[in-house]
Motif scaffolding. Sequence first.
Motif, PDB file in Angstrom:
ATOM      1  N   UNK A  25     -67.953 -78.827 -87.619  1.00  0.00           N
ATOM      2  CA  UNK A  25     -67.672 -78.026 -89.012  1.00  0.00           C
ATOM      3  C   UNK A  25     -68.944 -77.694 -89.614  1.00  0.00           C
ATOM      4  N   UNK A  26     -69.782 -77.435 -88.832  1.00  0.00           N
ATOM      5  CA  UNK A  26     -71.118 -77.057 -89.272  1.00  0.00           C
ATOM      6  C   UNK A  26     -71.108 -75.631 -90.166  1.00  0.00           C
ATOM      7  N   UNK A  27     -72.067 -75.208 -91.145  1.00  0.00           N
ATOM      8  CA  UNK A  27     -71.983 -74.110 -91.797  1.00  0.00           C
ATOM      9  C   UNK A  27     -72.048 -72.979 -90.791  1.00  0.00           C
ATOM     10  N   UNK A  28     -71.356 -71.842 -91.431  1.00  0.00           N
ATOM     11  CA  UNK A  28     -71.224 -70.616 -90.519  1.00  0.00           C
ATOM     12  C   UNK A  28     -72.392 -69.846 -90.321  1.00  0.00           C
ATOM     13  N   UNK A  29     -73.695 -70.261 -91.002  1.00  0.00           N
ATOM     14  CA  UNK A  29     -74.765 -69.729 -90.613  1.00  0.00           C
ATOM     15  C   UNK A  29     -75.458 -70.350 -89.677  1.00  0.00           C
ATOM     16  N   UNK A  30     -75.109 -71.745 -89.270  1.00  0.00           N
ATOM     17  CA  UNK A  30     -75.747 -72.504 -88.123  1.00  0.00           C
ATOM     18  C   UNK A  30     -74.926 -72.078 -86.720  1.00  0.00           C
ATOM     19  N   UNK A  31     -73.766 -71.687 -86.911  1.00  0.00           N
ATOM     20  CA  UNK A  31     -72.836 -71.397 -85.945  1.00  0.00           C
ATOM     21  C   UNK A  31     -73.462 -69.937 -85.340  1.00  0.00           C
ATOM     22  N   UNK A  32     -73.598 -68.970 -86.307  1.00  0.00           N
ATOM     23  CA  UNK A  32     -73.861 -67.729 -86.018  1.00  0.00           C
ATOM     24  C   UNK A  32     -75.471 -67.535 -85.526  1.00  0.00           C
ATOM     25  N   UNK A  33     -76.170 -68.457 -85.811  1.00  0.00           N
ATOM     26  CA  UNK A  33     -77.496 -68.529 -85.328  1.00  0.00           C
ATOM     27  C   UNK A  33     -77.657 -69.003 -83.778  1.00  0.00           C
ATOM     28  N   UNK A  34     -76.746 -69.964 -83.730  1.00  0.00           N
ATOM     29  CA  UNK A  34     -76.590 -70.845 -82.350  1.00  0.00           C
ATOM     30  C   UNK A  34     -76.079 -69.849 -81.237  1.00  0.00           C
ATOM     31  N   UNK A  35     -75.001 -68.929 -81.873  1.00  0.00           N
ATOM     32  CA  UNK A  35     -74.306 -68.115 -81.079  1.00  0.00           C
ATOM     33  C   UNK A  35     -75.214 -66.914 -80.498  1.00  0.00           C
ATOM     34  N   UNK A  36     -75.875 -66.617 -81.572  1.00  0.00           N
ATOM     35  CA  UNK A  36     -77.019 -65.417 -81.258  1.00  0.00           C
ATOM     36  C   UNK A  36     -78.230 -65.950 -80.246  1.00  0.00           C
ATOM     37  N   UNK A  37     -78.552 -67.209 -80.493  1.00  0.00           N
ATOM     38  CA  UNK A  37     -79.493 -67.867 -79.482  1.00  0.00           C
ATOM     39  C   UNK A  37     -78.778 -68.004 -78.132  1.00  0.00           C
ATOM     40  N   UNK A  38     -77.624 -68.268 -77.970  1.00  0.00           N
ATOM     41  CA  UNK A  38     -77.079 -68.495 -76.607  1.00  0.00           C
ATOM     42  C   UNK A  38     -76.754 -67.205 -75.969  1.00  0.00           C
ATOM     43  N   UNK A  39     -76.565 -66.067 -76.732  1.00  0.00           N
ATOM     44  CA  UNK A  39     -76.446 -64.905 -75.959  1.00  0.00           C
ATOM     45  C   UNK A  39     -77.406 -63.854 -76.165  1.00  0.00           C
ATOM     46  N   UNK A  40     -78.620 -64.434 -76.591  1.00  0.00           N
ATOM     47  CA  UNK A  40     -79.948 -63.667 -76.565  1.00  0.00           C
ATOM     48  C   UNK A  40     -80.265 -62.925 -75.227  1.00  0.00           C
ATOM     49  N   UNK A  41     -80.231 -63.563 -74.233  1.00  0.00           N
ATOM     50  CA  UNK A  41     -80.828 -62.901 -72.876  1.00  0.00           C
ATOM     51  C   UNK A  41     -79.815 -61.624 -72.627  1.00  0.00           C
ATOM     52  N   UNK A  42     -78.542 -61.819 -72.812  1.00  0.00           N
ATOM     53  CA  UNK A  42     -77.859 -60.790 -72.475  1.00  0.00           C
ATOM     54  C   UNK A  42     -78.037 -59.562 -73.470  1.00  0.00           C
ATOM     55  N   UNK A  43     -78.285 -59.880 -74.729  1.00  0.00           N
ATOM     56  CA  UNK A  43     -78.322 -58.705 -75.441  1.00  0.00           C
ATOM     57  C   UNK A  43     -79.747 -58.251 -75.383  1.00  0.00           C
ATOM     58  N   UNK A  44     -80.793 -58.760 -74.922  1.00  0.00           N
ATOM     59  CA  UNK A  44     -81.904 -58.307 -74.457  1.00  0.00           C
ATOM     60  C   UNK A  44     -81.773 -57.343 -73.528  1.00  0.00           C
ATOM     61  N   UNK A  45     -80.946 -57.759 -72.555  1.00  0.00           N
ATOM     62  CA  UNK A  45     -80.792 -56.860 -71.180  1.00  0.00           C
ATOM     63  C   UNK A  45     -79.855 -55.582 -71.643  1.00  0.00           C
ATOM     64  N   UNK A  46     -79.294 -55.481 -72.738  1.00  0.00           N
ATOM     65  CA  UNK A  46     -78.495 -54.510 -73.257  1.00  0.00           C
ATOM     66  C   UNK A  46     -79.416 -53.230 -73.302  1.00  0.00           C
ATOM     67  N   UNK A  47     -80.590 -53.389 -73.796  1.00  0.00           N
ATOM     68  CA  UNK A  47     -81.413 -52.164 -73.779  1.00  0.00           C
ATOM     69  C   UNK A  47     -81.956 -51.372 -72.588  1.00  0.00           C
ATOM     70  N   UNK A  48     -81.337 -52.249 -71.508  1.00  0.00           N
ATOM     71  CA  UNK A  48     -81.957 -51.616 -70.132  1.00  0.00           C
ATOM     72  C   UNK A  48     -80.503 -51.082 -69.402  1.00  0.00           C
ATOM     73  N   UNK A  49     -79.185 -51.243 -70.209  1.00  0.00           N
ATOM     74  CA  UNK A  49     -78.011 -50.958 -69.699  1.00  0.00           C
ATOM     75  C   UNK A  49     -77.976 -49.332 -70.228  1.00  0.00           C
ATOM     76  N   UNK A  50     -77.413 -48.467 -68.837  1.00  0.00           N
ATOM     77  CA  UNK A  50     -77.501 -47.291 -69.093  1.00  0.00           C
ATOM     78  C   UNK A  50     -76.507 -46.595 -70.143  1.00  0.00           C
ATOM     79  N   UNK A  51     -75.072 -47.344 -70.235  1.00  0.00           N
ATOM     80  CA  UNK A  51     -74.445 -46.755 -71.107  1.00  0.00           C
ATOM     81  C   UNK A  51     -74.896 -47.019 -72.567  1.00  0.00           C
ATOM     82  N   UNK A  52     -75.497 -48.472 -72.821  1.00  0.00           N
ATOM     83  CA  UNK A  52     -76.027 -48.530 -74.111  1.00  0.00           C
ATOM     84  C   UNK A  52     -77.025 -47.516 -74.457  1.00  0.00           C
ATOM     85  N   UNK A  53     -78.051 -47.423 -73.424  1.00  0.00           N
ATOM     86  CA  UNK A  53     -78.885 -46.458 -73.629  1.00  0.00           C
ATOM     87  C   UNK A  53     -78.510 -44.943 -74.252  1.00  0.00           C
TER      88      UNK A  53
END
Length: 259
Positions: A25-53
């Motif tokens: 039951x950690x604060x929402x801010x902690x959950x959001x930051x941890x989830x962002x950290x866990x998904x960071x690599x995938x989101x970084x790769x999004x900039x190289x995705x043809x559809x996202x581009x």
Amino acid sequence: MGHIRLGTLPQSKKWRDVIQLLESSAPLENVAEAAARASELDLRRASDDPTFQFVAQLLVKLPLLARAPGFEAALSELGVKRSALDSVSGLLAGLNDAITQHNFDNGRSSDAGEMGRAALLESLSVQMRGQLPTLFEPTPQEIRKALASFASGQNFAVLARDFFARLSYRSLDYYLSRELANHTGVGKRFADDAARVEFSRALSQHTFEASRIVEEFAGGWYGKTVWKEQSLSQDKINDFTRYAFKKMRSELGRRRTSV
């Protein structure tokens, strides 16, 4: 047509950290930051995705096209019919079709691209309607003028913030939604579905507040890249989206430590 999915986070240590935060039951801010950290690599790769581009290209270039002569012809080149300007919903539907056609031409779609598509269409819908008259249906000229208004640095910054806020929320929800159901019920973090929905609503608000960091630099980037350097290549746009993702991740982390 193939479809490229984002990574499977539940197998990673970073994702297990997210689960532990939910269980404690950690604060929402902690959950959001941890989830962002866990998904960071995938989101970084999004900039190289043809559809996202392609989506990012529309975000940046559409206001400029609307401001310049030959807008209808430019829309046609994108695969958007001229009649799309008869209404905001028609324009959004035309852009949606153009993205679909782009995916078809490239032989694939992707989760990153689909989240970008949804964020772009939602942002344009909300932000354009704020620029249009409310008593009567807007004319094609008024719709074009509303879109062209985002060719200024200040207004583009507002549009970019809205886009990355929605995109960031969708990316976090993409992963978290798979796990939240496991933490709903008697004796768990969320007593019922209503509590889980409230968590999602708060997460959306949290990402919007964090996206202020995008607004702070997007206007300056737009003015420098478009009007000063007059160099709006796909590489420049990709660099912009990568930096926006980086700043969002950093801001979510800062908000966690300030709680």
